[in-house]
Design a protein around this motif. Structure first.
Motif, PDB file in Angstrom:
ATOM      1  N   ARG A   2       0.867  -1.321   0.001  1.00 15.34           N
ATOM      2  CA  ARG A   2      -0.027   0.072  -0.019  1.00 15.34           C
ATOM      3  C   ARG A   2       0.802   1.284  -0.034  1.00 15.34           C
ATOM      4  O   ARG A   2       0.615   2.194  -0.725  1.00 15.34           O
ATOM      5  CB  ARG A   2      -0.982   0.056   1.092  1.00 15.34           C
ATOM      6  CG  ARG A   2      -2.333  -0.654   1.055  1.00 15.34           C
ATOM      7  CD  ARG A   2      -3.229  -0.327   2.136  1.00 15.34           C
ATOM      8  NE  ARG A   2      -3.047  -0.853   3.396  1.00 15.34           N
ATOM      9  CZ  ARG A   2      -3.048  -1.907   4.084  1.00 15.34           C
ATOM     10  NH1 ARG A   2      -3.598  -2.781   3.358  1.00 15.34           N
ATOM     11  NH2 ARG A   2      -2.583  -2.171   5.265  1.00 15.34           N
ATOM     12  N   LYS A   3       1.995   1.191   0.772  1.00 17.69           N
ATOM     13  CA  LYS A   3       2.849   2.420   0.925  1.00 17.69           C
ATOM     14  C   LYS A   3       3.407   2.670  -0.437  1.00 17.69           C
ATOM     15  O   LYS A   3       3.587   3.825  -0.948  1.00 17.69           O
ATOM     16  CB  LYS A   3       3.998   2.329   1.798  1.00 17.69           C
ATOM     17  CG  LYS A   3       3.372   2.443   3.458  1.00 17.69           C
ATOM     18  CD  LYS A   3       4.424   2.116   4.366  1.00 17.69           C
ATOM     19  CE  LYS A   3       3.862   2.222   5.600  1.00 17.69           C
ATOM     20  NZ  LYS A   3       4.793   2.060   6.720  1.00 17.69           N
ATOM     21  N   ILE A   4       3.827   1.697  -1.049  1.00 13.99           N
ATOM     22  CA  ILE A   4       4.587   1.802  -2.528  1.00 13.99           C
ATOM     23  C   ILE A   4       3.562   2.313  -3.361  1.00 13.99           C
ATOM     24  O   ILE A   4       3.777   3.111  -4.236  1.00 13.99           O
ATOM     25  CB  ILE A   4       5.062   0.518  -2.997  1.00 13.99           C
ATOM     26  CG1 ILE A   4       6.283  -0.131  -2.107  1.00 13.99           C
ATOM     27  CG2 ILE A   4       5.473   0.467  -4.345  1.00 13.99           C
ATOM     28  CD1 ILE A   4       6.836  -1.433  -2.351  1.00 13.99           C
ATOM     29  N   THR A   5       2.440   1.832  -3.380  1.00 16.23           N
ATOM     30  CA  THR A   5       1.312   2.318  -4.476  1.00 16.23           C
ATOM     31  C   THR A   5       1.023   3.609  -4.224  1.00 16.23           C
ATOM     32  O   THR A   5       0.915   4.361  -4.886  1.00 16.23           O
ATOM     33  CB  THR A   5       0.080   1.311  -4.172  1.00 16.23           C
ATOM     34  OG1 THR A   5       0.258   0.018  -4.536  1.00 16.23           O
ATOM     35  CG2 THR A   5      -1.037   1.638  -5.443  1.00 16.23           C
ATOM     36  N   ASN A   6       0.821   3.944  -2.699  1.00 17.52           N
ATOM     37  CA  ASN A   6       0.657   5.535  -2.589  1.00 17.52           C
ATOM     38  C   ASN A   6       1.730   6.491  -2.897  1.00 17.52           C
ATOM     39  O   ASN A   6       1.315   7.554  -3.703  1.00 17.52           O
ATOM     40  CB  ASN A   6       0.360   5.619  -1.083  1.00 17.52           C
ATOM     41  CG  ASN A   6      -1.039   5.088  -0.657  1.00 17.52           C
ATOM     42  OD1 ASN A   6      -2.017   4.952  -1.497  1.00 17.52           O
ATOM     43  ND2 ASN A   6      -1.122   4.769   0.817  1.00 17.52           N
ATOM     44  N   ASN A   7       2.886   5.834  -2.689  1.00 19.07           N
ATOM     45  CA  ASN A   7       4.105   6.680  -3.142  1.00 19.07           C
ATOM     46  C   ASN A   7       4.196   6.976  -4.791  1.00 19.07           C
ATOM     47  O   ASN A   7       4.587   7.827  -5.433  1.00 19.07           O
ATOM     48  CB  ASN A   7       5.359   6.195  -2.748  1.00 19.07           C
ATOM     49  CG  ASN A   7       5.642   6.372  -1.466  1.00 19.07           C
ATOM     50  OD1 ASN A   7       5.102   7.192  -0.594  1.00 19.07           O
ATOM     51  ND2 ASN A   7       6.555   5.529  -0.857  1.00 19.07           N
ATOM     52  N   LYS A   8       3.810   5.986  -5.425  1.00 16.95           N
ATOM     53  CA  LYS A   8       3.709   5.893  -6.875  1.00 16.95           C
ATOM     54  C   LYS A   8       2.528   7.034  -7.290  1.00 16.95           C
ATOM     55  O   LYS A   8       2.893   7.609  -8.336  1.00 16.95           O
ATOM     56  CB  LYS A   8       3.349   4.584  -7.516  1.00 16.95           C
ATOM     57  CG  LYS A   8       4.727   3.818  -7.439  1.00 16.95           C
ATOM     58  CD  LYS A   8       4.518   2.361  -8.181  1.00 16.95           C
ATOM     59  CE  LYS A   8       5.700   1.552  -8.163  1.00 16.95           C
ATOM     60  NZ  LYS A   8       5.340   0.150  -8.634  1.00 16.95           N
ATOM     61  N   LYS A   9       1.518   7.147  -6.687  1.00 21.46           N
ATOM     62  CA  LYS A   9       0.420   7.923  -7.106  1.00 21.46           C
ATOM     63  C   LYS A   9       0.787   9.418  -6.855  1.00 21.46           C
ATOM     64  O   LYS A   9       0.448  10.171  -7.418  1.00 21.46           O
ATOM     65  CB  LYS A   9      -0.908   7.387  -6.372  1.00 21.46           C
ATOM     66  CG  LYS A   9      -1.607   6.093  -6.714  1.00 21.46           C
ATOM     67  CD  LYS A   9      -2.629   5.824  -6.032  1.00 21.46           C
ATOM     68  CE  LYS A   9      -3.430   4.750  -6.192  1.00 21.46           C
ATOM     69  NZ  LYS A   9      -4.582   4.341  -5.377  1.00 21.46           N
ATOM     70  N   LYS A  10       1.396   9.531  -5.647  1.00 22.09           N
ATOM     71  CA  LYS A  10       2.008  10.884  -5.275  1.00 22.09           C
ATOM     72  C   LYS A  10       2.917  11.655  -6.374  1.00 22.09           C
ATOM     73  O   LYS A  10       2.995  12.782  -6.697  1.00 22.09           O
ATOM     74  CB  LYS A  10       2.731  11.148  -4.129  1.00 22.09           C
ATOM     75  CG  LYS A  10       1.652  10.691  -2.941  1.00 22.09           C
ATOM     76  CD  LYS A  10       2.445  10.640  -1.635  1.00 22.09           C
ATOM     77  CE  LYS A  10       1.400  10.299  -0.529  1.00 22.09           C
ATOM     78  NZ  LYS A  10       2.019  10.439   0.983  1.00 22.09           N
ATOM     79  N   LYS A  11       3.626  10.644  -7.116  1.00 18.65           N
ATOM     80  CA  LYS A  11       4.682  11.171  -7.975  1.00 18.65           C
ATOM     81  C   LYS A  11       3.980  11.965  -9.621  1.00 18.65           C
ATOM     82  O   LYS A  11       3.335  12.038 -10.025  1.00 18.65           O
ATOM     83  CB  LYS A  11       5.603  10.166  -8.381  1.00 18.65           C
ATOM     84  CG  LYS A  11       6.604   9.795  -7.428  1.00 18.65           C
ATOM     85  CD  LYS A  11       7.580   8.873  -7.777  1.00 18.65           C
ATOM     86  CE  LYS A  11       8.569   8.388  -6.517  1.00 18.65           C
ATOM     87  NZ  LYS A  11       9.349   7.424  -7.006  1.00 18.65           N
TER      88      LYS A  11
END
Length: 78
Positions: free
Chosen positions: A69-78
């Motif tokens: 989830r953290k990885i997915t959220n970080n990718k969405k923020k970029k």
């Protein structure tokens, strides 16, 4: 949920095993690590009873989901 201290310990154990520090091949996957922990009774309850393989597996699954989830959220923020 997984308590923070247990979470940190599990993450450290996972890192150690991935570096072959505990003799567990990281390519073998989480199930090998979970069996290793269960067989050696590394995690116990407050009363001292060793956690079962299934409990350890559930905890690691929860940690993996949080990580993804953290990885997915970080990718969405970029």
């Amino acid at each position: 949920g997984v308590s923070m201290h247990k979470y940190v310990l599990e993450r450290h154990l996972s890192d150690l095993c991935s570096e072959a520090g505990l003799g567990v091949d990281p390519k073998a996957g989480l199930a090998t690590l979970e069996r290793f922990i269960a067989e050696r009774k590394i995690f116990v309850t407050k009363s001292g009873k060793p956690l079962s393989f299934n409990t350890i597996k559930d905890d690691f699954t929860e940690i993996l989901k949080e990580f993804l989830r953290k990885i997915t959220n970080n990718k969405k923020k970029k």
